[in-house]
Design a protein around this motif. Structure first.
Motif, PDB file in Angstrom:
ATOM      1  N   VAL A 101      16.732   5.082  -1.500  1.00  0.00           N
ATOM      2  CA  VAL A 101      15.948   4.168  -0.723  1.00  0.00           C
ATOM      3  C   VAL A 101      14.683   4.844  -0.421  1.00  0.00           C
ATOM      4  O   VAL A 101      14.545   6.114  -0.090  1.00  0.00           O
ATOM      5  CB  VAL A 101      16.608   3.537   0.194  1.00  0.00           C
ATOM      6  CG1 VAL A 101      15.917   2.798   1.453  1.00  0.00           C
ATOM      7  CG2 VAL A 101      18.010   3.118   0.078  1.00  0.00           C
ATOM      8  N   ARG A 102      13.337   4.241  -0.346  1.00  0.00           N
ATOM      9  CA  ARG A 102      12.151   4.681   0.211  1.00  0.00           C
ATOM     10  C   ARG A 102      12.366   4.975   1.833  1.00  0.00           C
ATOM     11  O   ARG A 102      12.709   4.506   2.306  1.00  0.00           O
ATOM     12  CB  ARG A 102      11.131   3.727  -0.038  1.00  0.00           C
ATOM     13  CG  ARG A 102       9.699   4.511   0.396  1.00  0.00           C
ATOM     14  CD  ARG A 102       8.519   3.402   0.014  1.00  0.00           C
ATOM     15  NE  ARG A 102       8.773   1.960   0.768  1.00  0.00           N
ATOM     16  CZ  ARG A 102       8.449   1.774   1.940  1.00  0.00           C
ATOM     17  NH1 ARG A 102       7.897   2.777   2.501  1.00  0.00           N
ATOM     18  NH2 ARG A 102       8.766   0.565   2.505  1.00  0.00           N
ATOM     19  N   SER A 126      11.220  -0.907  -2.676  1.00  0.00           N
ATOM     20  CA  SER A 126      12.480  -1.104  -1.681  1.00  0.00           C
ATOM     21  C   SER A 126      13.220  -0.024  -2.171  1.00  0.00           C
ATOM     22  O   SER A 126      13.779   0.919  -1.091  1.00  0.00           O
ATOM     23  CB  SER A 126      12.956  -2.352  -1.369  1.00  0.00           C
ATOM     24  OG  SER A 126      12.047  -3.407  -1.227  1.00  0.00           O
ATOM     25  N   ARG A 127      13.702  -0.003  -3.352  1.00  0.00           N
ATOM     26  CA  ARG A 127      14.667   0.996  -3.825  1.00  0.00           C
ATOM     27  C   ARG A 127      14.041   1.257  -5.242  1.00  0.00           C
ATOM     28  O   ARG A 127      13.563   0.495  -5.979  1.00  0.00           O
ATOM     29  CB  ARG A 127      15.919   0.400  -3.940  1.00  0.00           C
ATOM     30  CG  ARG A 127      16.666   0.233  -2.619  1.00  0.00           C
ATOM     31  CD  ARG A 127      18.073  -0.184  -2.722  1.00  0.00           C
ATOM     32  NE  ARG A 127      18.194  -1.268  -3.476  1.00  0.00           N
ATOM     33  CZ  ARG A 127      18.153  -2.531  -2.946  1.00  0.00           C
ATOM     34  NH1 ARG A 127      17.732  -2.619  -1.687  1.00  0.00           N
ATOM     35  NH2 ARG A 127      18.243  -3.720  -3.936  1.00  0.00           N
ATOM     36  N   LEU A 143      11.917  -4.827  -5.546  1.00  0.00           N
ATOM     37  CA  LEU A 143      11.217  -5.360  -4.546  1.00  0.00           C
ATOM     38  C   LEU A 143      11.864  -6.463  -3.494  1.00  0.00           C
ATOM     39  O   LEU A 143      12.395  -7.307  -4.164  1.00  0.00           O
ATOM     40  CB  LEU A 143       9.837  -5.641  -5.001  1.00  0.00           C
ATOM     41  CG  LEU A 143       8.665  -4.815  -5.420  1.00  0.00           C
ATOM     42  CD1 LEU A 143       7.603  -5.549  -6.303  1.00  0.00           C
ATOM     43  CD2 LEU A 143       8.405  -3.675  -4.419  1.00  0.00           C
ATOM     44  N   ASP A 144      12.078  -5.862  -2.353  1.00  0.00           N
ATOM     45  CA  ASP A 144      12.788  -7.110  -1.399  1.00  0.00           C
ATOM     46  C   ASP A 144      11.928  -8.201  -0.890  1.00  0.00           C
ATOM     47  O   ASP A 144      10.694  -7.479  -0.367  1.00  0.00           O
ATOM     48  CB  ASP A 144      13.609  -6.321  -0.422  1.00  0.00           C
ATOM     49  CG  ASP A 144      15.120  -5.837  -0.999  1.00  0.00           C
ATOM     50  OD1 ASP A 144      15.512  -6.210  -2.130  1.00  0.00           O
ATOM     51  OD2 ASP A 144      15.102  -4.645  -0.584  1.00  0.00           O
ATOM     52  N   THR A 152      13.751  -2.310   3.539  1.00  0.00           N
ATOM     53  CA  THR A 152      11.958  -2.282   3.094  1.00  0.00           C
ATOM     54  C   THR A 152      11.345  -1.004   3.949  1.00  0.00           C
ATOM     55  O   THR A 152       9.861  -1.070   3.627  1.00  0.00           O
ATOM     56  CB  THR A 152      11.478  -3.460   3.485  1.00  0.00           C
ATOM     57  OG1 THR A 152      11.570  -3.642   5.098  1.00  0.00           O
ATOM     58  CG2 THR A 152      12.245  -4.679   2.678  1.00  0.00           C
ATOM     59  N   GLY A 153      11.644  -0.326   4.627  1.00  0.00           N
ATOM     60  CA  GLY A 153      10.996   0.898   5.126  1.00  0.00           C
ATOM     61  C   GLY A 153      11.383   1.103   6.591  1.00  0.00           C
ATOM     62  O   GLY A 153      12.231   0.320   7.132  1.00  0.00           O
ATOM     63  N   ALA A 158       7.608  -5.110   4.869  1.00  0.00           N
ATOM     64  CA  ALA A 158       7.403  -5.235   3.590  1.00  0.00           C
ATOM     65  C   ALA A 158       6.375  -3.892   3.021  1.00  0.00           C
ATOM     66  O   ALA A 158       5.389  -3.668   3.848  1.00  0.00           O
ATOM     67  CB  ALA A 158       6.847  -6.424   3.184  1.00  0.00           C
ATOM     68  N   PRO A 159       6.650  -3.406   2.106  1.00  0.00           N
ATOM     69  CA  PRO A 159       5.589  -2.344   1.484  1.00  0.00           C
ATOM     70  C   PRO A 159       4.003  -2.767   1.551  1.00  0.00           C
ATOM     71  O   PRO A 159       3.394  -1.858   1.661  1.00  0.00           O
ATOM     72  CB  PRO A 159       6.176  -1.951  -0.038  1.00  0.00           C
ATOM     73  CG  PRO A 159       7.611  -2.518   0.061  1.00  0.00           C
ATOM     74  CD  PRO A 159       7.617  -3.510   1.064  1.00  0.00           C
ATOM     75  N   GLN A 162       3.114  -2.450   5.417  1.00  0.00           N
ATOM     76  CA  GLN A 162       3.658  -1.539   6.197  1.00  0.00           C
ATOM     77  C   GLN A 162       2.346  -0.509   6.486  1.00  0.00           C
ATOM     78  O   GLN A 162       1.543  -0.012   5.597  1.00  0.00           O
ATOM     79  CB  GLN A 162       4.804  -0.641   5.727  1.00  0.00           C
ATOM     80  CG  GLN A 162       5.195   0.658   6.190  1.00  0.00           C
ATOM     81  CD  GLN A 162       6.235   1.269   5.499  1.00  0.00           C
ATOM     82  OE1 GLN A 162       6.689   0.958   4.402  1.00  0.00           O
ATOM     83  NE2 GLN A 162       6.802   2.374   6.142  1.00  0.00           N
TER      84      GLN A 162
END
Length: 685
Positions: A101-102, A126-127, A143-144, A152-153, A158-159, A162
């Motif tokens: 996971v990021r 996301s992963r 991508l979630d 998601t972080g 969301a990326p 963020q």
């Protein structure tokens, strides 16, 4: 299997799955993006579009560049998000990649060391992870959808939205624009605009105050500014410099006046790599164009050198081909029979410097250019030349013979690159071969001229009351010996024998037969043999000799007669009838044709008795006159008679010279056959 396996796919009713196999070429990333875009549209996941396209581009591009195999693209969308898997079929060990996971952006530097594509994947996905199979490996990312409850972080955002701790995190849209920026394919020189666009985007993403891209193409112009952004760097600022990964002779760097951040250097390196890729394409394209130009140059040089069979002209042509395209100056030295180098030709781009070049080339001493040239000639290898005329020398070698050297001065602003050196060495080989061919042709020409002269009398005799004159024009190829000949021989009874003949063919074999015919006639008539017997014995000799060579002859024994006239006994053996030019005007053919010698065992050579009155002349000729061509038209016998008629009353010298000039002027082409004209005139007063 990697540390984290790919996400499970249950294939429920709300899931959208696409699988496709694509080739490993430059169109694959675009095709993969189209597939992802269609799946997102079906699943109504438009908010993930920028991130999905960006990461799909990176994974497929990396797979195409490094794996170079076909790719399997699998795209799965569900209400919670999107999963994309890119599988290649490359064999061999694969370095272990970070999977999971990021987490925070502090991990980016570590990921960036493994690859710029993974930097983006780790930042926006996301992963993500890898799957290892016996046939290859797959890389996937997830991508979630925002608010779907997935990881998601750190802040649950969301990326795409963020923010980094320092507020400098680039957006997915900006990253996508950066990665998809490409040169205009229709522009004459797309690199400046492309570099400016790429520099502007990366500078804005990292908050740089200014930036510049410098490029040195190795063409003597030095480092040039390819693109610039913002203001000039302030003194004392620590600049971010990224060298461009291009091959020689290209060299360059990307420079940013940016505040240090976690993303500044990775993004600058990423932009530098994208720019380097297109710069390398530009280098290869220019190299290909340049090599094509060199090939054209070599072809044209070969054609020019091949057209010259004159030694001096060939050597003078070589420096003109080299300067200024391949060097500032050029000198050709040839080796004489004692092994000494002699300056044959030289040229300089600046004519005012040419006298200085000649002086430098003539200097002697252990460190002189002459010494370096001798070394190149002895070693048969390239030798550098020092000041004051820097450059290098290559030997001139043809068919294993060392002919001399070709010295070339360096360009005014840069040294010769490897391509130019190869071209110069090729020019030296072609020049040496052209010089050797010209020398061989000159030797053949000297041999042919010497042999031809030996078959003709050096001068015609001077006899009271009889005028003799002759004109001879060899064939257009002056390296060939013709078969035409003439002679005037004294007879034992006080008369003179006029001979003109034509042996079939050309070259050494024809010359050998010509010499044989001439010598046999001289021997037999010297023994007092009558002319019919001379012709018969000569025919027997040629038939026995064989070889398919035959000869046509006209023999005329001339002596004083009654009343100041000359009595002529004419014998024709297959030769054209001579023209009788009357002193009072008018011309006509006389004599009776006979059998050519060397074809049949028995011959017929009728005798014609002719009385030449004072002022009359007999004009003998070979078929090179009558068969002279102008297109399809022949000079012919009628035109010869018509050309001779106005010459009544002129001396034998004038008649022969005028007929020769008339025959030559009939056509602009060089003679295809030898032209011989022999005039016998009664000069009795």
């Amino acid at each position: 299997m990697s540390a984290e396996a790919g996400p499970a796919m249950n294939g429920g009713p709300d899931e959208h799955i696409r699988r496709v196999r694509l080739p490993a070429d430059r169109r694959t990333p675009a095709a993969a993006r189209a597939l992802v875009r269609s799946v997102l549209a079906e699943a109504d996941l438009h908010e993930l579009l920028n991130e999905a396209l960006l990461l799909t581009t990176e994974l497929t591009t990396n797979a195409v560049e490094h794996a170079r195999t076909e790719l399997d693209i699998e795209v799965e969308a569900d209400p919670a998000g999107l999963t994309v898997t890119v599988t290649d079929f490359a064999s061999g060990p694969v370095d272990e990649l970070l999977v999971g996971v990021r987490s925070t952006t502090s991990d980016i530097t570590e990921v960036a060391e493994r690859g710029r594509g993974l930097l983006l994947v780790d930042h926006f996905a996301s992963r993500w992870g890898t799957t290892y199979l016996p046939t290859g490996k797959g890389v996937w990312f997830r991508l979630d959808r925002p608010g779907a409850g997935a990881a998601t972080g750190p802040a649950g955002m969301a990326p795409a939205t963020q923010a980094d701790a320092d507020g400098g995190t680039p957006s997915a849209a900006a990253m996508s624009e950066l990665m998809q920026t490409t040169p205009d394919p229709y522009a004459d020189d797309p690199l400046p605009e492309f570099a400016a666009g790429l520099l502007t985007r990366v500078a804005e993403m990292v908050g740089a105050a200014g930036g510049v891209v410098r490029l040195d193409r190795g063409d003597g112009q030095g480092s040039q500014v390819l693109a610039r952004y913002g203001r000039q760097p302030r003194e004392g600022n620590e600049l971010l410099r990224v060298p461009l990964a291009v091959h020689r002779p290209y060299a360059g760097e990307l420079e940013l006046d940016a505040a240090p951040s976690a993303y500044a250097r990775p993004l600058a390196v990423l932009a530098g790599e994208r720019l380097s890729l297109h710069l390398e394409n530009d280098r290869l394209r220019r190299a290909d164009v340049r090599r094509s130009a060199w090939l054209t140059f070599l072809a044209e040089a070969s054609e020019l050198l091949a057209q010259s069979l004159d030694v001096e002209l060939t050597m003078a042509l070589v420096p003109q081909l080299v300067v200024p395209r391949l060097g500032q100056w050029c000198a050709v030295h040839t080796t004489d029979e004692w092994g000494r180098l002699r300056l044959a030709a030289a040229s300089h781009a600046d004519e005012a410097v040419l006298p200085q070049l000649h002086r430098v080339l003539q200097e002697t001493g252990p460190d002189s250019i002459q010494a370096r040239l001798r070394e190149a000639s002895r070693s048969a290898a390239q030798v550098p030349l020092g000041a004051p005329m820097e450059g290098f020398a290559v030997p001139l070698i043809a068919r294993g013979q060392r002919l001399g050297t070709l010295a070339v001065g360096r360009h005014q602003r840069h040294r010769h690159d490897p391509d130019e050196v190869s071209v110069l060495e090729d020019v030296a080989r072609r020049a040496a071969l052209a010089i050797e061919n010209a020398r061989i042709h000159a030797e053949r020409r000297r041999v042919a001229q010497t042999l031809q002269q030996s078959l003709l009398p050096p001068v015609l005799p001077v006899v009271d009351g009889i005028g003799f004159a002759a004109e001879y024009v060899p064939t257009g190829d002056d390296a060939e010996v013709g078969g035409d000949f003439y002679d005037v021989v004294p007879l034992p009874d006080g008369r003179w024998l006029v001979v003109i003949g034509d042996v079939s063919g050309k070259g050494v074999q024809a010359a050998a037969v010509t010499g044989l015919v001439r010598d046999v006639i001289r021997v037999l008539v010297g023994d007092g043999k009558p002319l019919p017997e001379v012709l018969g014995r000569l025919n027997e000799t040629l038939v026995e000799r064989g070889g398919g060579r035959y000869c046509t002859l006209a023999l005329a024994a001339v002596g004083p007669g009654d009343g100041g006239q000359l009595d002529v006994s004419l014998h024709l053996a297959g030769h054209d009838r001579p023209v009788l030019l009357h002193g009072g005007g008018g011309a006509g053919f006389v004599g009776t044709g006979g059998t050519a010698l060397g074809l049949l065992d028995a011959i017929s050579t009728p005798t014609a008795e002719i009385a030449l009155k004072p002022g009359d002349a007999l004009i003998f000729y070979t078929d090179g006159v009558t068969e002279r061509r102008r297109g399809r038209e022949l000079f012919g016998t009628d035109r010869l008679r018509e050309s001779a008629a106005p010459l009544a009353g002129y001396s034998a010298d004038v008649v022969a010279a005028r007929l020769r000039a008339t025959a030559i002027a009939f056509s602009v082409e060089p003679p295809r056959d030898d032209i011989a004209v022999l005039v016998l005139r009664n000069d009795t007063l």
